[in-house]
Structures are given as structure tokens and as C-alpha cells.
Design an enzyme around this catalytic site. Structure first.
Site, PDB file in Angstrom:
ATOM      1  N   TYR A 166      -7.402 -11.113   4.796  1.00 30.96           N
ATOM      2  CA  TYR A 166      -5.987 -11.055   4.451  1.00 30.96           C
ATOM      3  C   TYR A 166      -5.745 -11.428   2.995  1.00 30.96           C
ATOM      4  O   TYR A 166      -5.274 -10.620   2.192  1.00 30.96           O
ATOM      5  CB  TYR A 166      -5.177 -11.961   5.383  1.00 30.96           C
ATOM      6  CG  TYR A 166      -3.694 -11.875   5.130  1.00 30.96           C
ATOM      7  CD1 TYR A 166      -2.989 -10.727   5.474  1.00 30.96           C
ATOM      8  CD2 TYR A 166      -3.004 -12.920   4.541  1.00 30.96           C
ATOM      9  CE1 TYR A 166      -1.630 -10.621   5.227  1.00 30.96           C
ATOM     10  CE2 TYR A 166      -1.641 -12.832   4.293  1.00 30.96           C
ATOM     11  CZ  TYR A 166      -0.961 -11.679   4.639  1.00 30.96           C
ATOM     12  OH  TYR A 166       0.384 -11.581   4.380  1.00 30.96           O
TER      13      TYR A 166
ATOM     14  N   ASP B  94     -12.938  40.219   9.171  1.00 29.52           N
ATOM     15  CA  ASP B  94     -12.671  39.959   7.755  1.00 29.52           C
ATOM     16  C   ASP B  94     -14.003  39.578   7.102  1.00 29.52           C
ATOM     17  O   ASP B  94     -14.980  39.260   7.802  1.00 29.52           O
ATOM     18  CB  ASP B  94     -11.641  38.828   7.641  1.00 29.52           C
ATOM     19  CG  ASP B  94     -11.424  38.391   6.210  1.00 29.52           C
ATOM     20  OD1 ASP B  94     -11.246  39.256   5.336  1.00 29.52           O
ATOM     21  OD2 ASP B  94     -11.467  37.170   5.956  1.00 29.52           O
TER      22      ASP B  94
ATOM     23  N   ARG C 262       1.982 -17.186  -1.443  1.00 31.46           N
ATOM     24  CA  ARG C 262       0.617 -17.272  -1.955  1.00 31.46           C
ATOM     25  C   ARG C 262       0.502 -18.227  -3.149  1.00 31.46           C
ATOM     26  O   ARG C 262      -0.315 -18.014  -4.044  1.00 31.46           O
ATOM     27  CB  ARG C 262       0.112 -15.885  -2.369  1.00 31.46           C
ATOM     28  CG  ARG C 262       0.159 -14.843  -1.269  1.00 31.46           C
ATOM     29  CD  ARG C 262      -0.514 -13.575  -1.713  1.00 31.46           C
ATOM     30  NE  ARG C 262      -1.967 -13.723  -1.736  1.00 31.46           N
ATOM     31  CZ  ARG C 262      -2.799 -12.975  -2.466  1.00 31.46           C
ATOM     32  NH1 ARG C 262      -2.304 -12.055  -3.274  1.00 31.46           N
ATOM     33  NH2 ARG C 262      -4.093 -13.176  -2.426  1.00 31.46           N
TER      34      ARG C 262
ATOM     35  N   GLU D 198      19.961  -4.022   1.780  1.00 27.04           N
ATOM     36  CA  GLU D 198      20.677  -5.126   2.423  1.00 27.04           C
ATOM     37  C   GLU D 198      21.902  -5.531   1.605  1.00 27.04           C
ATOM     38  O   GLU D 198      22.981  -5.810   2.162  1.00 27.04           O
ATOM     39  CB  GLU D 198      19.730  -6.316   2.596  1.00 27.04           C
ATOM     40  CG  GLU D 198      18.614  -6.068   3.597  1.00 27.04           C
ATOM     41  CD  GLU D 198      17.500  -7.096   3.538  1.00 27.04           C
ATOM     42  OE1 GLU D 198      16.530  -6.970   4.311  1.00 27.04           O
ATOM     43  OE2 GLU D 198      17.585  -8.017   2.692  1.00 27.04           O
TER      44      GLU D 198
END
Length: 738
Positions: A85, A496, A309, A378
């Protein structure tokens, strides 16, 4: 059938407390949209539970309590959380997709963890996913998962949505694992993005990295098509629009208005991240106060930065820079009664945040790069009937929809400064007009509509692929054709050439038939009950040189010339092309590396087989548009084929040639095989009893499909009565005993 949603996190927050484990349902937009899906089918959700859990008893309790809600937790170790992650997802993929190359960390431990965790998610999915289910995978943490699930359960509908930008090929190619990531994504029937730009970048990367056949919105795979489309994500519009009508939000707005006083309020809300352009925004506000001293004391920047973070050094340094710049700005302009920037480094509740939205006169949303940016939407919804202005970065995905915002370049301090002045001086009538237009769009395209539209398109994509898979010429179809072939007494076999009997090659002059192909066709032609025809857009000289056997009939230039009993017929002379036409085509060729012109008797062909996909699409559009008028004046047809644009005499096409051949019947077995758009005319001219086979790209008008050209010869050899030649490709046809 059931729906299975898979995301990095479950829509619940798991917490440990003195009284044990507790669960709080997420109110986020994704959870709201997916919960709103209107279906009688059960909806399951797979994701990380958000906490590290080692204790088996604790895991069992979480499994039991979440399982009652059809939620299925994935358990990650602390090392996996760090490497998958924080590592690969957020230190490799995140900066790559947001165009911050210098911030990318290439680390083998991160990469291994990403693969490992995607496999864990796949293992959890295998416990509940069954054939016929619809699986919707969310975002960049799980880009390998579509391919992993597809490999284990082919008969399942898989959708993937990428919530962040998808970078251009020039940046994406820097990723060492680029091919594996793309193959993982192509496990999906439908790959969704917020904007068409991201979609275009994805298709370009697939074409250039994997060399697969692509159109602007789909990728041709071995046994199916992976479609891609833009689905701009919406918000829970009623929730934000009606927020100010609740006493709690109204009270917060009143309190904040008391703090702001008579000042105009500019609002900035972001998570702490280098992609959000926070420092540039502060610089623009500083420049505005410097250039417009009359607004000092009359405007306030309310800046919210949500912690994120901050255990990572890069993010700690960013926060320190923000703190320093805010302090310098306030120190430079503040007075006893006025503070230029009210800065909050924390999260706010929904009630507090929507009160800020409603209060703010201007929303300053200027990320350097953003997948969508729901803050912009928002804000507009929460304004309700109060005038407000949105200043929005052109680098945010939302800018594609919110055209009546003030759109700015997020790196241009002067432009943002001017936008602030424009927003503050705009008449209320203009503010309300723009606001209402954008609110109407947001109300119509809310998060419920977004989720519903994606799932409808995924359902269609799966159904289409189910139908296409049924068309693939497998063992059952081969046996049926062989039985009908043997029962026939007068058989018409029409082939073809380029892309069917021979692979497409860079230089058409080198597409010569192989010895094995010639032998198979000669064996078919040796049977007096067979009429073998090669019907091609090729010129008659090439076809005649390659197929000298007079028993094989040839139709050149779509039937303008035909060879029967070894003699060519058709007296159409060499076309003389006007100077305008030649100038147009030559000009496009000169500006398109890898393209060339072929001058036939009845047609002028522009080949672009070796041209990069995006450039080819541009040039094809330009060429067709340029040729329309001179072609109409000369009574000619402009036709797009497979990697060609052809200007031709309109009276000749493969449909007409088929009808000419049918007049020489009757036949009790008819089969036509082709790969190009021109072959669709041939298929359409035949009735439903004829066997029609499309090579490569699937066709709605053909009965069967052979996905790959190299599988055509083994099939022809079967009809010729021989087993597959030694070293034939290991394909579905070959393994079927062809």
C-alpha cells in the site's frame, strides 16, 4: 448471479476499543453509489478490513460479523501494508499516474508485495465468485486482479474502474512492469476512467506496449474484447444540496460567518499531497493580495489540509513548506482585525465541511493533477441557492464536465491570481447562472447514476463477450462444418487473402502464400465438386503470379477483374487520378511515417499498417474528410478497410462479386472467410444457410469467428482432408484435431 465489489478497503472502518471490536459504515461516495445499485441480486464486497489482525479468534469474530453484511475481509500483514500500500501503490503507481516522475520509487520488494497482495484478493474472491457473476474491481491498488480472476474463472463479467489519472504512454512506459499491469487490466470486460483523455492514454499504452489490435474504445483479445469508456464519477447530490437545510449544518455556517465577518471567503480543501498544488495556490493568493491591496481585510482564505501519509518524509517536508508559506503570508499581510489565511491541518465532520462549502464565496480547486476531484462537485451542490464561484484546474478530471467554472492552468500563478479577482467581481446573476447549470448536470449525473451506468455497460460487455465466445470456431463448429462439407455436392468456397490466407505484413508485396497454403488450396480445387475462389482487393498481377493453378478462381480489386478457367475477364482500364486527389493522399503520406500509397487499376489505396495507432486515427479522419468532395465530384467511393483507406470505383465490391458467383450456382454448400470491413459485404450478400467466418475481429454478420489468422490454414487443411501439418500452432483449432 451476484454482484461482487472488490476494493482496497471495505466500506466499513474496523476499530479496537475497550469494549472490543466495533464497525462504522463508510459514508463515502463509492460506498453510497454501490449501495444504491438497483438489483435483486445479492451484493458482496471484498476488501482489506483496515487493521492488522493476527489473532485467529479476532479474525473469526470479524469474519462472522462482517459476513452477515456480505462483507469479506482480506487480512494483510504489517509488512504487506507497508510494501503493497505505502510502497508500490502510493510510492510507485501514484506518482507515476500523477506525472511526478522524480517521486517514483522503483523497489523490488514493493513490486513483489503488490503481486502477492493482489493474489490474496484473488484467493478471497475465489471463495465467492462463480461463473456468471459480475465483479467490479476498484482502482490502482488492484490492477493485476482482473487478469488473475479471468484466468481462474473465464466465464465471469469483470469491470475495473481507475479512479486516478492514467498517464500518457511516454510516462507509463517507464514502469518496468508495464506489460504485466496492462495484461492484468485487460482481464476486465470493461475498463472505466473518469475522462476520455485517460481512456485514450490507456488504449495508446496497450497498443504500443502489447502490440494488440485496438480501436479507440476497445482492445481485441484472443477470445473476447476488452472495452473501455469514460464514466465521470458523481457525488451524492441530494446529501450535499440539502445539507444546509439541516439545523446542525446551518448552525455551523452561522458560527463560521461570525468568524469571517464581512470578508469574502475563499475555500481550499485538500488532502496533504504533492499533486494538489497547495503551494502554488498559496503563491497565487499572495500575488493577488500584492496586486490588489484594496482586498486586504476584505477577503479570507479558509484552507483545510487533511492529514495524509505524514509519516513519509516527502509528505512531512510538504507540510513544513505549507506551514512556512502560510506563516510568511500571514506575517506579511495580517492586521489586528484580519488574518489572510485561516489554516487547519485536520479533518472536519460532514456537517462542518458542508457548512464551509455553503459559506464560501469562492472555491479554489487547483490540483496539479487529479483523477476527478469531488470537492469541486460537493462545493457546487452545497451552495444550493447562494451565489458562488468555482475556480478549477484544467488538470482535474472534473474540468471536462464543469465547463462553466473558471478554468485555470494550475501551474500559472498569474492566471489563478486573475481568476480570484474575476470570481470576486463577478455579478451575482452570472454566478447563479453558471451555478445552476452545473448543479443541474451534477443532479443528473450523481454517484447513483455513475454506478448504475457502469454496471449496465458491464452487463452489456459481458453479454457481448458471451456471444462472441459462442461464435469462436471450436470443435463443435468444426465438426458441423466438416459434416456439411462432406454432404455437399456443389460447394462454393470463397476466401479473402490478406489477413485471412496470409498474415498482414508491413510490405504487402511480401505477403506471398506459403507452400502449405498452396497445397491445401490445390487439393480443394482438384475436387470437381468444389469452386474455390480467392476474392481480394489485390491487383490481378499479384494474385495471378501467386496462384498459377487455373482451377483456382481469382477475383481482383473486389471483383473488377476475375479469372475463370485460367482466363482474366474485365476490361476496366487504368484509372487516371486527378491532381487534387494525388496531392491530398501524397501530402498525408509525407506527413505519416510508415504509410504508403498503392495505385491499382480501379482503386488508390493508402496503407497505414505500420503507423502508430493514435496517429493513424488522426490521419484517417483527415484523409477521409479531405477526399469526400473530390471523390463525390468524380463519382468515386471512399472506403475504410483494415489498415487502409481506399478510393475506388463504386460499382465493384465483394458483395456484388458474391452475387455474380451465386448466379453460376446452384450450390448446396457455401462458405466465405474474410477479415476486413470489405468482407462484411460478402457476408451480407449470403443467406443464413451459408457458413460465414470472420478472421480476427469479431463480426455481427458472420456465423463464426477465428480469432487468429494463423488458425485459418489448419482449418482449410481439415477441409482438404489432411491432418494438421507438423509444427502447427497450438491453438483451439489445432487441439480440436484440425
Amino acid at each position: 448471479m451476484k454482484y461482487v465489489i472488490i476494493s482496497n478497503r471495505l466500506p466499513v472502518t474496523v476499530k479496537r476499543g475497550d469494549s472490543g471490536i466495533s464497525f462504522t459504515r463508510s459514508g463515502g461516495g463509492l460506498a453510497t453509489g454501490l449501495d444504491s445499485l438497483e438489483t435483486d441480486a445479492p451484493k458482496h464486497w471484498i476488501g482489506w478490513c483496515g487493521v492488522h489482525v493476527d489473532d485467529p479468534a479476532e479474525r473469526a469474530e470479524i469474519d462472522r460479523r462482517l459476513g452477515d453484511q456480505l462483507l469479506h475481509p482480506v487480512y494483510l500483514s504489517e509488512e504487506q501494508i507497508a510494501d503493497y500500500y505505502e510502497g508500490y501503490s502510493n510510492s510507485t503507481i501514484w506518482p507515476l499516474c500523477h506525472y511526478f516522475y522524480s517521486n517514483i520509487v522503483f523497489n523490488d520488494d514493493y513490486r513483489r508485495a503488490y503481486w502477492e497482495v493482489n493474489e490474496l484478493f484473488c484467493n478471497e474472491a475465489m471463495k465467492i465468485v462463480e461463473p456468471g457473476d459480475l465483479v467490479w474491481i476498484q482502482d490502482y491498488q488492484l490492477m493485476l486482479l482482473p487478469g488473475m480472476i479471468r484466468e481462474r474463472i473465464p466465464d465471469v463479467g469483470i469491470g475495473y474502474f481507475h479512479h486516478i489519472p492514467f498517464p500518457s504512454y511516454e510516462l507509463f512506459r517507464c514502469l518496468p512492469e508495464r506489460a504485466a499491469i496492462l495484461r492484468g487490466l485487460l482481464g476486465a470486460d470493461l475498463v472505466g476512467f473518469h475522462t476520455h483523455d485517460y481512456m485514450r492514454h490507456f488504449i495508446s499504452a496497450v497498443y504500443r506496449v502489447l502490440n494488440l489490435e485496438c480501436r479507440v474504445d476497445e482492445v481485441q483479445l484472443e477470445d473476447r474484447i476488452s472495452e473501455t469508456e469514460a464514466f465521470p464519477m458523481g457525488i451524492n447530490y441530494p446529501l450535499y444540496h440539502d445539507a444546509i437545510t439541516t439545523p446542525e449544518v446551518a448552525a455551523h455556517a452561522e458560527m463560521m460567518r461570525g468568524i469571517a465577518g464581512e470578508s469574502k471567503v475563499i475555500l481550499s480543501v485538500d488532502r496533504l499531497d504533492y499533486s494538489k498544488g497547495i503551494l502554488t495556490r498559496l503563491g497565487s493568493y499572495d500575488a493577488f493580495l500584492e496586486s490588489h491591496p484594496e482586498y486586504r481585510g476584505k477577503v479570507t482564505l479558509l484552507m483545510v489540509v487533511v492529514p495524509s501519509r505524514d509519516n513519509v518524509e516527502m509528505y512531512r517536508e510538504l507540510k513544513n513548506e505549507i506551514d512556512t508559506q502560510v506563516g510568511a503570508l500571514n506575517g506579511k499581510y495580517a492586521t489586528i482585525g484580519w488574518t489572510p489565511v485561516h489554516y487547519f491541518y485536520r479533518s472536519f465532520s460532514f456537517d462542518e465541511l458542508t457548512a464551509m462549502y455553503h459559506l464560501a464565496d469562492v472555491a479554489l480547486v487547483t490540483p496539479l493533477r487529479d483523477g476527478m476531484n469531488l470537492v469541486a462537485k460537493e462545493y457546487l451542490a452545497a451552495k444550493r441557492d447562494a451565489p458562488g464561484v468555482l475556480i478549477l484546474s484544467e488538470m482535474a478530471g472534473a474540468a471536462d464536465e464543469l465547463r462553466r467554472a473558471i478554468i485555470v492552468n494550475s501551474t500559472n500563478i498569474k492566471q489563478i491570481e486573475d481568476a480570484i479577482f474575476q470570481a470576486l467581481t463577478m455579478p451575482d446573476a452570472d454566478k447563479l447562472s453558471a451555478l445552476r447549470d452545473m448543479q443541474a448536470l451534477l443532479a443528473r449525473r450523481d454517484v447513483t447514476a455513475w454506478a448504475g451506468e457502469f454496471m449496465r455497460e458491464l452487463t452489456k460487455a459481458k453479454a457481448r463477450n458471451d456471444e462472441l465466445r459462442r461464435k469462436i470456431l471450436g470443435p463443435g463448429g468444426i465438426d458441423d462444418i466438416r459434416e456439411r462439407f462432406r454432404a455437399g455436392r456443389r460447394r462454393l468456397l470463397v476466401f479473402d487473402y490478406d489477413g485471412t490466407l496470409a498474415p498482414l505484413v508491413s510490405d504487402p508485396a511480401k505477403a506471398t502464400p506459403t507452400r502449405d497454403l498452396l497445397d491445401s488450396l490445390d487439393r480443394l480445387a482438384a475436387d470437381s465438386g468444389n469452386t474455390v475462389v480467392i476474392c481480394s482487393g489485390r491487383d490481378k498481377r499479384s494474385l495471378g503470379d501467386w496462384f498459377p493453378n487455373p482451377a483456382i478462381r481469382l477475383s481482383a480489386e473486389h471483383g473488377a477483374f476475375f479469372r475463370e478457367n485460367g482466363q482474366w475477364q474485365g476490361d476496366y482500364g487504368q484509372m487516371v487520378w486527378s491532381g487534387d486527389v494525388m496531392e491530398i493522399i501524397q501530402n498525408v503520406t509525407d506527413h505519416t511515417p510508415g504509410s504508403h500509397i498503392e495505385n491499382k487499376q480501379t482503386a488508390l489505396v493508402w496503407h497505414y499498417r505500420d503507423v502508430e495507432d493514435w496517429l493513424a486515427e488522426l490521419r484517417v479522419t483527415q484523409l477521409i474528410n479531405a477526399l469526400m468532395r473530390p471523390a463525390a465530384l468524380a463519382g468515386l467511393q471512399v472506403m475504410r478497410g483494415r489498415k487502409i483507406v481506399e478510393l475506388k470505383v463504386p460499382e465493384f465490391n465483394k458483395g456484388q462479386e458474391i452475387r455474380r458467383l451465386l448466379d453460376k450456382g446452384p450450390y448446396d454448400f457455401i462458405m466465405a472467410i474474410g477479415d476486413d470491413i470489405t468482407d462484411e459485404d460478402m457476408f451480407s450478400a449470403l443467406d443464413c444457410d451459408a457458413i460465414t467466418i470472420k478472421v480476427g475481429r469479431f463480426s455481427d454478420s458472420a456465423m463464426y469467428c477465428i480469432p487468429f489468422q494463423h488458425d485459418v490454414l489448419p482449418f482449410i487443411e481439415t477441409l482438404a482432408g489432411d491432418a494438421p501439418r507438423a509444427g502447427a500452432p497450438n491453438s483451439e483449432l489445432a487441439t480440436a484435431g484440425v
